[in-house]
Design an enzyme around this catalytic site. Structure first.
Site, PDB file in Angstrom:
ATOM      1  N   CYS A 282       0.845  -1.262   0.067  1.00  0.00           N
ATOM      2  CA  CYS A 282      -0.014   0.347  -0.245  1.00  0.00           C
ATOM      3  C   CYS A 282       0.772   1.438  -0.158  1.00  0.00           C
ATOM      4  O   CYS A 282       0.388   2.243   0.151  1.00  0.00           O
ATOM      5  CB  CYS A 282      -0.373   0.199   1.271  1.00  0.00           C
ATOM      6  SG  CYS A 282      -0.193  -0.820   2.821  1.00  0.00           S
TER       7      CYS A 282
ATOM      8  N   CYS B 246      -1.592  -3.467   8.707  1.00  0.00           N
ATOM      9  CA  CYS B 246      -2.017  -1.820   9.554  1.00  0.00           C
ATOM     10  C   CYS B 246      -1.161  -1.919  10.875  1.00  0.00           C
ATOM     11  O   CYS B 246      -0.254  -1.897  11.075  1.00  0.00           O
ATOM     12  CB  CYS B 246      -2.645  -0.352   9.521  1.00  0.00           C
ATOM     13  SG  CYS B 246      -3.009  -0.428   7.881  1.00  0.00           S
TER      14      CYS B 246
END
Lengths: 224, 164
Positions: free
Chosen positions: B62, B131
């Site tokens: 990402c 994350c």
């Protein structure tokens, strides 16, 4: 509608049960029931019978749909004209008065053609797609990158500069530098695919993603 | 789209500010939004400081990049922490929470912080689990950096003696 879909599925099944050759496949037209032999690496959109009815999609490979070789270096203008030509021909609006089954197939084609063009017209998405075709993916847990910590530090510094309220001139300079880095990654990526070095391609694509994010961040702040 | 909002607006105006915010940012849990809007411990320490450990990690899928730093006292207790994250809301919230959690812990205790705990605290959806993994990696990298610094500092006098 449901009955038509069922009919389509039945015909599709009879199509796949046909004898498979190395590079061709047999399927039966849902309309005239004629046996057609289709190339595996080339799309067949219609039955060659007199009605030229639309067949269900015969391939889901984006390169085959836009009829180009499976390679990273493609000519953007070639796939663009190919895309426009196909959409003019197969757009569902053109089949508004045709049978529901044919309209459904036109929708399937149209959606695949859109996906193919969106994927192949972008360097990053095309690279990812080529990795996907080789069953390689950039793992979200994968924190390794060719440049290592030094590379991440550079990315961190550029991001800090963007977020420190720089002048428009500074932003433009950052943009130009970023474009140079981005183009370098694209060159590396192209070389890796030529050598079939998938790990190298993976690493180049990983780097590209950081530059793409930086580009978006700069574009959201730059006044043109 | 705008006409939809025009029609929705009278309904929205009757809701409290809090629940309205929740509708408009549907998808993020309120704890994530809290950390995103009021991030804790943003900033950096001098990475050459002997008391400071720095962890720099990135998520290539990402393009998020995260820096987490810890300041450790002589007793091996983490007295302060800072972070800087460029990425999505979940990555910012995960690292912000991580700095809160490491503070006051010993170096050994801090290694016990798991990404699953961070994800649970922030109610991260499965697509955002990476994350929290990034935040765990950042803590580990910072601790490793600090320990390496400490080790080389302790070896210095020995090396000097050996060199004589």
């Amino acid at each position: 509608m449901a009955a038509f879909r069922k009919l389509g599925e039945k015909l599709l099944l009879s199509g796949t049960s046909g004898r498979r050759l190395l590079s061709t496949r047999q399927l039966n037209c849902w309309n005239c029931n004629k046996t057609i032999s289709v190339q595996l690496d080339e799309p067949t959109f219609t039955c060659p019978c007199e009605h030229h009815v639309i067949l269900p999609p015969t391939t889901s490979n984006y390169f085959h749909i836009l009829q180009c070789d499976v390679q990273f270096d493609i000519k953007p203008e070639v796939i663009k004209s190919r895309y426009h030509w196909l959409q003019r021909w197969l757009h569902p609006d053109k089949y508004a008065l045709k049978s529901p089954l044919e309209r459904q197939f036109a929708e399937e084609h149209s959606s695949l053609i859109n996906k193919a063009y969106n994927t192949l017209s972008d360097h990053y998405r095309r690279g990812l797609y080529m990795l996907e075709l080789n069953n390689v993916e950039i793992d979200e847990k994968d924190n390794l990158i060719a440049g290592g910590e030094e590379f991440l530090e550079t990315i961190m510094n550029i991001n800090e500069e963007i977020h420190a309220n720089p002048s428009q001139a500074k932003l433009k300079q950052l943009m130009n530098n970023n474009e140079v880095s981005l183009n370098k990654s694209i060159t590396v990526l192209s070389d890796c695919f030529k050598k079939n070095d998938l790990e190298g391609a993976k690493s180049a694509l990983s780097e590209m993603k950081y530059y793409i994010n930086i580009k978006e961040e700069i574009l959201s702040r730059i006044q043109i | 789209m705008s006409s939809l909002f025009t029609r929705l607006r009278p309904t929205l105006s009757h809701l409290s500010r809090h629940s309205r915010a929740r509708i408009l940012v549907a998808g993020y849990h309120e704890k994530v939004i809290d950390h995103y809007e009021n991030p804790r411990n943003v900033g950096s320490f001098d990475k050459n400081d002997a008391q400071v450990g720095t962890g720099l990690v990135g998520a290539p899928a990402c393009g998020d990049v995260m820096k987490l730093q810890i300041k450790v006292d002589d007793d091996g207790k983490i007295i302060d922490a800072r972070f800087k994250t460029f990425g999505c809301g979940s990555a910012i919230a995960s690292s912000s929470l991580a700095t809160e959690w490491v503070k006051g812990k010993s170096v050994n205790e801090a290694t016990q912080i798991k990404n699953t705990d961070i994800a649970k605290e922030l109610s991260l959806p499965p697509v955002k689990l990476h994350c929290s993994m990034l935040a765990e990696d950042a803590i580990k990298a910072a601790l490793k950096d600090y320990q390496l610094k400490r080790k080389s500092k302790m070896e210095e006098p020995v090396a000097a003696v050996a060199g004589e």
